[in-house]
Design an enzyme around this catalytic site. Structure first.
Site, PDB file in Angstrom:
ATOM      1  N   ASP A  25     -46.420  53.293  63.747  1.00  0.00           N
ATOM      2  CA  ASP A  25     -45.357  52.829  62.882  1.00  0.00           C
ATOM      3  C   ASP A  25     -44.147  53.718  63.178  1.00  0.00           C
ATOM      4  OD1 ASP A  25     -44.090  51.599  60.544  1.00  0.00           O
ATOM      5  OD2 ASP A  25     -44.428  53.533  59.578  1.00  0.00           O
ATOM      6  N   ASP A  42     -40.612  54.104  60.889  1.00  0.00           N
ATOM      7  CA  ASP A  42     -39.982  54.730  59.725  1.00  0.00           C
ATOM      8  C   ASP A  42     -41.031  55.357  58.816  1.00  0.00           C
ATOM      9  OD1 ASP A  42     -37.523  53.900  60.646  1.00  0.00           O
ATOM     10  OD2 ASP A  42     -37.547  52.046  59.489  1.00  0.00           O
TER      11      ASP A  42
END
Length: 222
Positions: free
Chosen positions: A17, A19
């Site tokens: 991932d 952010d």
């Protein structure tokens, strides 16, 4: 070209991932949503709490059901693009070291954001961008659907069971788990439900992630 620890065709892959996992963008996300809420005369704090749990279109439906969702999305995109240009960003400690050690063919980014913003943030923080980047525009179903992670695995030529997903949020963890991958959580004081392993920071996870990538990690689901 990246010449890290792993080689093309390696049996193990790492999917990140962005952010909250590699890039510390919490303050930026909060600021963008609060500015968006202010435009529509809404409670910024309440809107942000909804946005944390849902995709933008779902957030609009919940907090501004009478507004045109296309108009709402355009306003949000405008604010997000401006934030990429002028906001302050930082990579989490360990991110640069970790990504530089991984061969470009053995890792990917799986994000609910858009590719041009990810590339902008990575350019500003000096992080390398892999060959596979699955963004919001690449899928019709975002996290917590397994679709984003499954697409990334397909593009890597990997089996889900040979992949490690690194996440920080419940929706991403669920997405990785539903795809059949090993999922480790980082950057939180308490484990997200379902993770196979939990690390308080990305820095703490670096040695184990590299060990997984080289096939030397003996117990990836402990």
């Amino acid at each position: 070209m990246t010449t890290g620890l792993t080689q093309p065709g390696s049996a193990k892959y790492v999917l990140f991932d962005v952010d909250g996992t590699l890039i510390d963008a919490v303050a930026n996300q909060r600021r963008v949503w609060e500015m968006w809420a202010a435009r529509y005369g809404l409670d910024p704090a309440a809107v942000y709490q909804v946005a944390l749990r849902t995709r933008p279109v779902e957030t609009f439906a919940a907090v501004a059901p009478k507004r045109d969702p296309h108009e709402c999305l355009a306003a949000l995109h405008e604010l997000e693009d401006e934030d990429v240009r002028s906001g302050v960003y930082a990579a989490f400690d360990g991110a640069s070291e970790l990504l530089s050690e991984l061969h470009a063919d053995c890792w990917a980014l799986v994000t609910s954001n858009y590719e041009h913003r990810v590339r902008g943030r990575f350019a500003r923080t000096g992080l390398p961008v892999p060959g596979v980047l699955v963004d919001a525009a690449a899928v019709t179903e975002g996290k917590p659907s397994p679709v984003p992670y499954l697409l990334a695995a397909e593009r890597l030529g990997a089996k889900p069971e040979d992949c490690l997903a690194i996440e920080d949020a419940p929706s991403g963890v669920e997405s990785g788990l539903r795809s059949g991958m090993t999922v480790w959580g980082v950057n939180s004081s308490t484990p997200v439900d379902g993770v196979h392993r939990h690390f308080g920071s990305l820095r703490e996870a670096v040695p184990d992630i590299l060990a997984f990538a080289t096939g030397s990690h003996q117990d990836s689901t402990a």
